[in-house]
Structure formats: C-alpha cells, structure tokens
Design a protein around this motif. Structure first.
Motif, short mmCIF file in Angstrom:
data_model
loop_
_atom_site.label_atom_id
_atom_site.label_comp_id
_atom_site.label_asym_id
_atom_site.label_seq_id
_atom_site.Cartn_x
_atom_site.Cartn_y
_atom_site.Cartn_z
N ASN A 58 34.78 35.89 31.20
CA ASN A 58 33.60 35.74 32.06
C ASN A 58 32.54 36.78 31.73
N ASN A 59 32.97 38.02 31.52
CA ASN A 59 32.02 39.07 31.14
C ASN A 59 31.31 38.75 29.84
N LEU A 60 32.04 38.10 28.94
CA LEU A 60 31.44 37.76 27.65
C LEU A 60 30.44 36.61 27.78
N GLY A 61 30.57 35.85 28.87
CA GLY A 61 29.66 34.73 29.06
C GLY A 61 30.24 33.39 28.60
N ILE A 62 31.56 33.34 28.48
CA ILE A 62 32.21 32.07 28.12
C ILE A 62 32.07 31.12 29.32
N GLY A 63 31.77 29.85 29.06
CA GLY A 63 31.53 28.91 30.15
C GLY A 63 32.80 28.32 30.77
N TYR A 64 33.78 28.05 29.92
CA TYR A 64 35.00 27.36 30.39
C TYR A 64 36.25 27.95 29.73
N ILE A 65 37.29 28.10 30.52
CA ILE A 65 38.58 28.51 29.95
C ILE A 65 39.66 27.66 30.63
N THR A 66 40.53 27.09 29.81
CA THR A 66 41.65 26.32 30.36
C THR A 66 42.94 27.00 29.97
N VAL A 67 43.74 27.34 30.95
CA VAL A 67 44.99 28.05 30.68
C VAL A 67 46.19 27.19 31.05
N TYR A 68 47.14 27.13 30.11
CA TYR A 68 48.32 26.29 30.29
C TYR A 68 49.35 27.10 31.11
N ALA A 69 49.54 26.71 32.34
CA ALA A 69 50.41 27.48 33.23
C ALA A 69 51.77 26.81 33.44
N PHE A 70 51.77 25.46 33.46
CA PHE A 70 53.03 24.74 33.69
C PHE A 70 52.87 23.33 33.13
N SER A 71 53.73 22.98 32.19
CA SER A 71 53.60 21.66 31.56
C SER A 71 54.44 20.62 32.28
N THR A 72 54.15 19.35 32.00
CA THR A 72 54.95 18.27 32.60
C THR A 72 56.40 18.33 32.11
N GLU A 73 56.62 19.08 31.01
CA GLU A 73 57.98 19.24 30.48
C GLU A 73 58.71 20.46 31.05
N ASN A 74 57.95 21.35 31.68
CA ASN A 74 58.57 22.59 32.17
C ASN A 74 59.52 22.37 33.36
N TRP A 75 59.53 21.17 33.94
CA TRP A 75 60.49 20.85 35.01
C TRP A 75 61.91 20.88 34.49
N LYS A 76 62.06 20.82 33.15
CA LYS A 76 63.41 20.85 32.55
C LYS A 76 64.07 22.21 32.69
N ARG A 77 63.32 23.23 33.06
CA ARG A 77 63.88 24.58 33.16
C ARG A 77 64.78 24.71 34.41
N PRO A 78 65.62 25.75 34.44
CA PRO A 78 66.48 25.93 35.62
C PRO A 78 65.64 25.95 36.90
N LYS A 79 66.20 25.41 37.97
CA LYS A 79 65.44 25.30 39.22
C LYS A 79 64.91 26.65 39.68
N ALA A 80 65.72 27.70 39.52
CA ALA A 80 65.28 29.03 39.98
C ALA A 80 64.01 29.47 39.25
N GLU A 81 63.93 29.16 37.96
CA GLU A 81 62.74 29.55 37.20
C GLU A 81 61.53 28.71 37.62
N VAL A 82 61.77 27.42 37.81
CA VAL A 82 60.68 26.53 38.25
C VAL A 82 60.16 27.00 39.61
N ASP A 83 61.08 27.31 40.51
CA ASP A 83 60.67 27.77 41.86
C ASP A 83 59.87 29.06 41.76
N PHE A 84 60.34 29.95 40.90
CA PHE A 84 59.62 31.22 40.74
C PHE A 84 58.21 30.99 40.23
N LEU A 85 58.09 30.12 39.23
CA LEU A 85 56.76 29.83 38.66
C LEU A 85 55.84 29.19 39.70
#
Ligand code: IPE
Ligand code: IPE
Ligand code: MG
Length: 246
Positions: A58-85
């Motif tokens: 933002n300080n640099l003046g970038i207009g858009y940033i998209t960050v990958y936080a959780f994919s449709t495939e990340n549900w395959k992880r252990p429930k405890a990790e999914v819950d934590f995320l």
C-alpha cells in the motif's frame, strides 16, 4: 518524506509498478517444523508477515493484492489444522478493520462462501462493508478459493443467462467470462509471487495470471519481509513483457 526516501533507496521504478500482485503464501508448516514448533505457529507467524507486506504494498502505491490464504483443496488437511486456520482468518478479518485502518486498506474475500461457517461469512460481510469506502490498496483474501471452482461458477452463471435469453452463446467474449470471476473489474495479475521454493500454481487464479511475471522465492512465507517484496518488484521491472508481440 520518509516513505518517499525509502522507495527511492529501494531502487524501484515508481512509474512501472505492477497493478495487481498475487501472492501464494506458502511454507508456513515447514518454517515451523524447522524450528521445532507446531504447524499452527507457522500459520500465526504467516499472518504477521501478511500485515507487513500489505502495508508495504500500500505504501508503494500498489492498487491490488490478492493473497492465497486457503484453497478449495486445503480441506484435505487434518481437522485441527483447518480449524486453526479458520480461526486465524476470523481473527484476521476482525482485527483488520482496526489494524489496517491507518493504511486505508479495502478488504474483500474471494472464493466460495457456501462451505464456510456462518460466523466467518458474517465477519466477511462485516469487514467488506466496513472497509468498502476506503481509498487505499484493495486486498483480496482468497479464502476457500480455487480457480477451477471460480471458472465452473462463471460457466454456470453464463449458462443461466443463456437460458434466460440474456446472452447468446455464440457471442460470448473473454470479457463476459471475466465479468463472472471473483475479480471482476480488477486489473489482471502482473506479478505473481510464490514463497518456499515450490514452483506451481496450486489452482490459484489460472485466468488472471495468464500474462503475469512469476517470481519464486526460496524463503518461507513467515520470513518474507518488505525488502523481499521490493526485490520481487525489481525483478518484475527487469523482465521484458511482450504479451505475444515482438
Ligand atoms: C501455506 O503454508 C499456508 C496454507 C496453505 C494455508 P503451508 O501450510 O502450505 O506450509 P507448508 O507448505 O506445509 O510448509
Ligand atoms: C497453496 O499452498 C494454497 C495456499 C497457499 C493457501 P498448498 O501448500 O496448499 O499447495 P500444494 O499442496 O503444495 O500444491
Ligand atoms: Mg504448502
């Protein structure tokens, strides 16, 4: 003045910034493992990293940033990790209103909401509404996001429109598809960064990165610092983009 100087020293050409940066924030688990910590500690450290990077973009003046936080495939992880995320994301969204207020960041979530808990869906709606009139960087948090899901969703919507007689299949254009994506109205991704040494897209923005410059960084996401963002932007600025031309 301080920021101006900082940018000047960073060697970044302020007239050739990527309009939209995509980030595949990878390596949290390995970062934690290396330190003898649980994977969750890596995710917490990753969330801290994210705040700093968004602020810097933002300080640099970038207009858009998209960050990958959780994919449709990340549900395959252990429930405890999914819950934590999911809890971490909930906290992030709650906190972002305040912590990113000074930066004037507009926050949006992209991805399929149906599978998310009601609590998260409500928080997304709240955070989006609270930040929508801000004028700084647009931050898309890709949460339960998958590019294939996004494209299937777009196809469904266009089929519905065709059935309703609102569009003629033979007349469909690239713009019609773009209008049905979660990123409708936003510039395409110019720079894609993936941390932790992996060199794949993992179902991230297949359409939007068609002509993106890709930069793969060895560091794990929790170690990715504003100066690493500068380095990625400098690399981007030294690439010769041709878009199919000569
Ligand atoms: C990225 O780090 C965060 C998410 C995918 C949610 P990882 O959790 O994938 O970390 P590694 O790749 O296992 O090290
Ligand atoms: C991609 O990372 C998803 C996020 C960063 C949220 P993954 O760690 O899930 O991807 P793969 O499994 O290594 O391809
Ligand atoms: Mg990973």
């Amino acid at each position: 003045m301080f920021f101006w100087k900082k940018r000047k020293d960073s060697g970044i050409d302020m007239n050739n910034l990527p309009r939209h940066i995509g980030v595949i924030m990878d390596g949290n688990g390995r970062w934690a493992k290396k330190r003898g910590l649980p994977r969750s500690a890596g995710h917490s450290a990753g969330a801290e990293s994210l705040k700093k990077i968004v602020t810097e973009a933002n300080n640099l003046g970038i207009g858009y940033i998209t960050v990958y936080a959780f994919s449709t495939e990340n549900w395959k992880r252990p429930k405890a990790e999914v819950d934590f995320l999911m809890n971490l994301l909930l906290d992030y969204l709650r906190d972002a209103e305040r912590s990113l207020a000074g930066e004037n960041v507009r926050i949006r979530a992209i991805g399929s909401r149906n599978e998310l808990s009601e609590e998260i869906r409500e928080q997304i709606a709240k955070t989006e509404a609270m930040t929508k009139d801000r004028t700084g960087i647009v931050m898309n948090i890709a949460l339960n996001y998958g590019s294939r899901e996004e494209l299937v969703n777009a196809a469904k919507k266009l089929c519905e429109k065709a059935v309703a007689g609102e569009v003629v299949p033979d007349d469909l254009t690239e713009q019609d598809i773009e209008n049905e994506l979660y990123t409708a109205g936003q510039p395409e991704v110019d720079l894609l960064i993936r941390t932790s040494g992996e060199q794949r897209l993992s179902n991230f923005m297949l359409w939007q990165v068609s002509y993106a410059e890709m930069v793969f960084v060895e560091k794990a996401w929790p170690d990715f610092k504003p100066k690493d963002l500068h380095e990625c932007i400098r690399i981007f600025q030294h690439r010769g983009r041709r878009f199919g031309g000569v």
